[in-house]
Design a protein around this motif. Structure first.
Motif, PDB file in Angstrom:
ATOM      1  N   GLY A 131      82.424  52.243   6.847  1.00  0.00           N
ATOM      2  CA  GLY A 131      81.538  52.657   5.762  1.00  0.00           C
ATOM      3  C   GLY A 131      80.284  51.797   5.698  1.00  0.00           C
ATOM      4  N   MET A 132      79.364  52.190   4.822  1.00  0.00           N
ATOM      5  CA  MET A 132      78.108  51.467   4.665  1.00  0.00           C
ATOM      6  C   MET A 132      78.302  50.275   3.739  1.00  0.00           C
ATOM      7  SD  MET A 132      74.866  51.095   5.250  1.00  0.00           S
ATOM      8  CE  MET A 132      74.331  52.631   6.006  1.00  0.00           C
ATOM      9  N   GLN A 133      77.787  49.112   4.144  1.00  0.00           N
ATOM     10  CA  GLN A 133      77.814  47.947   3.275  1.00  0.00           C
ATOM     11  C   GLN A 133      76.912  48.193   2.074  1.00  0.00           C
ATOM     12  OE1 GLN A 133      76.602  45.050   6.214  1.00  0.00           O
ATOM     13  NE2 GLN A 133      78.671  44.232   6.361  1.00  0.00           N
ATOM     14  N   ARG A 134      77.347  47.752   0.913  1.00  0.00           N
ATOM     15  CA  ARG A 134      76.603  48.006  -0.320  1.00  0.00           C
ATOM     16  C   ARG A 134      76.750  46.799  -1.238  1.00  0.00           C
ATOM     17  NH1 ARG A 134      78.071  51.400  -5.086  1.00  0.00           N
ATOM     18  NH2 ARG A 134      76.221  52.444  -5.896  1.00  0.00           N
ATOM     19  N   LEU A 135      75.656  46.398  -1.830  1.00  0.00           N
ATOM     20  CA  LEU A 135      75.643  45.253  -2.732  1.00  0.00           C
ATOM     21  C   LEU A 135      75.467  45.735  -4.163  1.00  0.00           C
ATOM     22  CD1 LEU A 135      75.388  42.157  -3.309  1.00  0.00           C
ATOM     23  CD2 LEU A 135      72.919  42.428  -2.911  1.00  0.00           C
ATOM     24  N   ALA A 136      76.255  45.179  -5.081  1.00  0.00           N
ATOM     25  CA  ALA A 136      76.056  45.408  -6.512  1.00  0.00           C
ATOM     26  C   ALA A 136      75.507  44.129  -7.120  1.00  0.00           C
ATOM     27  CB  ALA A 136      77.361  45.803  -7.190  1.00  0.00           C
ATOM     28  N   VAL A 137      74.436  44.261  -7.898  1.00  0.00           N
ATOM     29  CA  VAL A 137      73.829  43.122  -8.583  1.00  0.00           C
ATOM     30  C   VAL A 137      73.901  43.383 -10.079  1.00  0.00           C
ATOM     31  CG1 VAL A 137      71.719  41.777  -8.941  1.00  0.00           C
ATOM     32  CG2 VAL A 137      72.271  42.639  -6.645  1.00  0.00           C
ATOM     33  N   PHE A 138      74.442  42.424 -10.822  1.00  0.00           N
ATOM     34  CA  PHE A 138      74.537  42.550 -12.275  1.00  0.00           C
ATOM     35  C   PHE A 138      73.485  41.677 -12.937  1.00  0.00           C
ATOM     36  CE2 PHE A 138      78.371  44.569 -11.135  1.00  0.00           C
ATOM     37  CZ  PHE A 138      78.816  45.299 -12.235  1.00  0.00           C
ATOM     38  N   GLY A 139      72.621  42.327 -13.724  1.00  0.00           N
ATOM     39  CA  GLY A 139      71.552  41.623 -14.410  1.00  0.00           C
ATOM     40  C   GLY A 139      70.206  41.982 -13.819  1.00  0.00           C
ATOM     41  N   ALA A 140      69.377  42.686 -14.612  1.00  0.00           N
ATOM     42  CA  ALA A 140      68.063  43.126 -14.131  1.00  0.00           C
ATOM     43  C   ALA A 140      66.946  42.236 -14.652  1.00  0.00           C
ATOM     44  CB  ALA A 140      67.812  44.582 -14.532  1.00  0.00           C
ATOM     45  N   GLY A 141      67.255  40.928 -14.795  1.00  0.00           N
ATOM     46  CA  GLY A 141      66.234  39.961 -15.151  1.00  0.00           C
ATOM     47  C   GLY A 141      65.481  39.492 -13.920  1.00  0.00           C
ATOM     48  N   VAL A 142      64.820  38.361 -14.044  1.00  0.00           N
ATOM     49  CA  VAL A 142      63.998  37.847 -12.945  1.00  0.00           C
ATOM     50  C   VAL A 142      64.824  37.640 -11.680  1.00  0.00           C
ATOM     51  CG1 VAL A 142      62.642  35.860 -12.165  1.00  0.00           C
ATOM     52  CG2 VAL A 142      62.291  36.780 -14.455  1.00  0.00           C
ATOM     53  N   MET A 143      65.986  36.975 -11.795  1.00  0.00           N
ATOM     54  CA  MET A 143      66.778  36.687 -10.604  1.00  0.00           C
ATOM     55  C   MET A 143      67.443  37.931 -10.053  1.00  0.00           C
ATOM     56  SD  MET A 143      66.140  33.658  -9.829  1.00  0.00           S
ATOM     57  CE  MET A 143      67.242  33.681  -8.423  1.00  0.00           C
ATOM     58  N   THR A 199      66.272  49.308 -21.719  1.00  0.00           N
ATOM     59  CA  THR A 199      64.832  49.024 -21.674  1.00  0.00           C
ATOM     60  C   THR A 199      64.483  48.228 -20.426  1.00  0.00           C
ATOM     61  OG1 THR A 199      64.708  49.025 -24.088  1.00  0.00           O
ATOM     62  CG2 THR A 199      62.902  47.962 -22.904  1.00  0.00           C
ATOM     63  N   ARG A 200      65.275  47.202 -20.158  1.00  0.00           N
ATOM     64  CA  ARG A 200      65.021  46.387 -18.964  1.00  0.00           C
ATOM     65  C   ARG A 200      65.319  47.174 -17.703  1.00  0.00           C
ATOM     66  NH1 ARG A 200      67.274  40.385 -19.023  1.00  0.00           N
ATOM     67  NH2 ARG A 200      69.269  41.455 -19.276  1.00  0.00           N
ATOM     68  N   LEU A 201      66.367  47.986 -17.745  1.00  0.00           N
ATOM     69  CA  LEU A 201      66.729  48.783 -16.579  1.00  0.00           C
ATOM     70  C   LEU A 201      65.643  49.811 -16.263  1.00  0.00           C
ATOM     71  CD1 LEU A 201      69.245  48.757 -14.738  1.00  0.00           C
ATOM     72  CD2 LEU A 201      70.128  50.673 -16.068  1.00  0.00           C
ATOM     73  N   ASP A 202      65.023  50.362 -17.299  1.00  0.00           N
ATOM     74  CA  ASP A 202      63.993  51.387 -17.096  1.00  0.00           C
ATOM     75  C   ASP A 202      62.765  50.851 -16.366  1.00  0.00           C
ATOM     76  OD1 ASP A 202      65.551  53.318 -18.296  1.00  0.00           O
ATOM     77  OD2 ASP A 202      64.561  53.187 -20.254  1.00  0.00           O
ATOM     78  N   THR A 203      62.526  49.534 -16.452  1.00  0.00           N
ATOM     79  CA  THR A 203      61.373  48.945 -15.755  1.00  0.00           C
ATOM     80  C   THR A 203      61.760  48.313 -14.423  1.00  0.00           C
ATOM     81  OG1 THR A 203      61.626  46.772 -16.831  1.00  0.00           O
ATOM     82  CG2 THR A 203      60.292  48.450 -17.980  1.00  0.00           C
ATOM     83  N   ALA A 204      63.051  48.305 -14.123  1.00  0.00           N
ATOM     84  CA  ALA A 204      63.531  47.555 -12.953  1.00  0.00           C
ATOM     85  C   ALA A 204      62.979  48.102 -11.643  1.00  0.00           C
ATOM     86  CB  ALA A 204      65.060  47.554 -12.922  1.00  0.00           C
ATOM     87  N   ARG A 205      62.940  49.434 -11.499  1.00  0.00           N
ATOM     88  CA  ARG A 205      62.487  50.005 -10.229  1.00  0.00           C
ATOM     89  C   ARG A 205      61.033  49.610  -9.940  1.00  0.00           C
ATOM     90  NH1 ARG A 205      65.002  53.642  -7.210  1.00  0.00           N
ATOM     91  NH2 ARG A 205      66.360  54.279  -8.953  1.00  0.00           N
ATOM     92  N   ALA A 206      60.199  49.655 -10.962  1.00  0.00           N
ATOM     93  CA  ALA A 206      58.789  49.281 -10.778  1.00  0.00           C
ATOM     94  C   ALA A 206      58.669  47.787 -10.455  1.00  0.00           C
ATOM     95  CB  ALA A 206      57.990  49.623 -12.029  1.00  0.00           C
TER      96      ALA A 206
END
Length: 286
Positions: A6-18, A41-48
């Motif tokens: 399968g494809m390797q996949r990373l999960a990251v918890f926390g959409a702050g600076v780090m 609110t923070r998640l909505d800006t994460a992609r940008a």
């Protein structure tokens, strides 16, 4: 690819600076990432924000301009990490919050999945005592910005297993990073040494012995520090720095880690460094 193809996949918890920085590093190396945060609110800006960081990483040559870019998925539920190859927690530097997140992660991922705490000061074994399967937990201290700094501090807690350490090695190889394994304890190596220096530098300024600029110029010109301690504080985030100093002070009893009044005042005034546009220095929009 994983062992079963399968494809390797990373999960990251926390959409702050780090969290955003780690996500940028991973997708810039072609690794698919699911970025999880309960703050919509923070998640909505994460992609940008990831897109902006990736552009900067490409401009500076920190990440390759050519080659695959990993897919980015955003989620507000822990269940999105259920099929992750590796999980990195990058939430606020508060032990109780980190432990809660790791208990939630452990409830959904497959047994044996590497769970990483991205911490600058909290002992890994302190968290291990609060979560299931402590043998799957290790620490990695990513520096800011993660895509620019190629060497990382890897913390092996007393209960961290060999399988987890092998998974850390595979993860860092995939991300193109070098890990240096150190023993567990408050602040490990980098924060234990660096944060005391930054705290002392802030105290020197507070006492009126030198300006911010002169402290940094002396440390750069005389001692070879690449950016100066106070400019480094702005890069770390002064709020994050105070959190880490508080952990070190509480866990060691060493009064030299008691956060400087100047640092505390800057946090109270919202001058957190580069991420807020003002800290010890003022920064324009990128």
């Amino acid at each position: 690819m994983t062992e079963d193809g399968g494809m390797q996949r990373l999960a990251v918890f926390g959409a702050g600076v780090m969290g955003v920085g780690i996500t940028t590093l991973a997708i810039g190396r072609g690794v698919p990432v699911v970025l999880v945060d309960v703050d919509r609110t923070r998640l909505d800006t994460a992609r940008a924000r990831v897109r902006s960081e990736l552009r900067l990483a490409h401009m500076t040559g920190a990440l390759p301009r050519t080659g695959p870019v990993g897919d980015l998925e955003l989620a507000d539920s822990v269940t999105a990490a259920a099929d992750a190859t590796w999980v990195i927690e990058a939430v606020t530097e508060v032990a109780e919050v980190k432990a809660k997140v790791h208990r939630e992660i452990a409830s959904v991922v497959a047994p044996g999945t590497l769970r990483v705490t991205n911490t600058s000061s909290i002992p890994v074994d302190e968290l291990a005592g609060e979560v299931p399967s402590p043998e799957d937990l290790a620490g990695i201290h990513f520096m800011n910005p993660p895509y620019l700094i190629g060497t990382l501090e890897v913390i092996r807690g007393p209960r961290t297993g060999e399988r987890a350490m092998s998974a850390v090695e595979a993860l860092l190889s995939t991300l193109g990073r070098k890990g240096i394994v150190v023993g567990d304890g408050p602040g490990f190596v980098t924060s234990r040494v660096l944060h005391r220096m930054i705290n002392d530098a802030a105290n020197v300024v507070e006492e009126g012995r030198a300006t911010v600029e002169d402290v940094d110029a002396l440390m750069e010109g005389c001692l070879g520090h690449p950016t100066g301690p106070l400019r480094t504080a702005d890069l770390i985030g002064i709020d994050n720095l105070v959190d880490s100093l508080s952990v070190l002070h509480e866990r060691t009893g060493d009064d030299s880690y008691r956060p400087s009044e100047l640092l505390l005042r800057k946090v109270a005034e919202g001058d957190h460094g580069r991420k807020t546009g003002r800290g010890f220095y003022t920064y324009g929009a990128r």
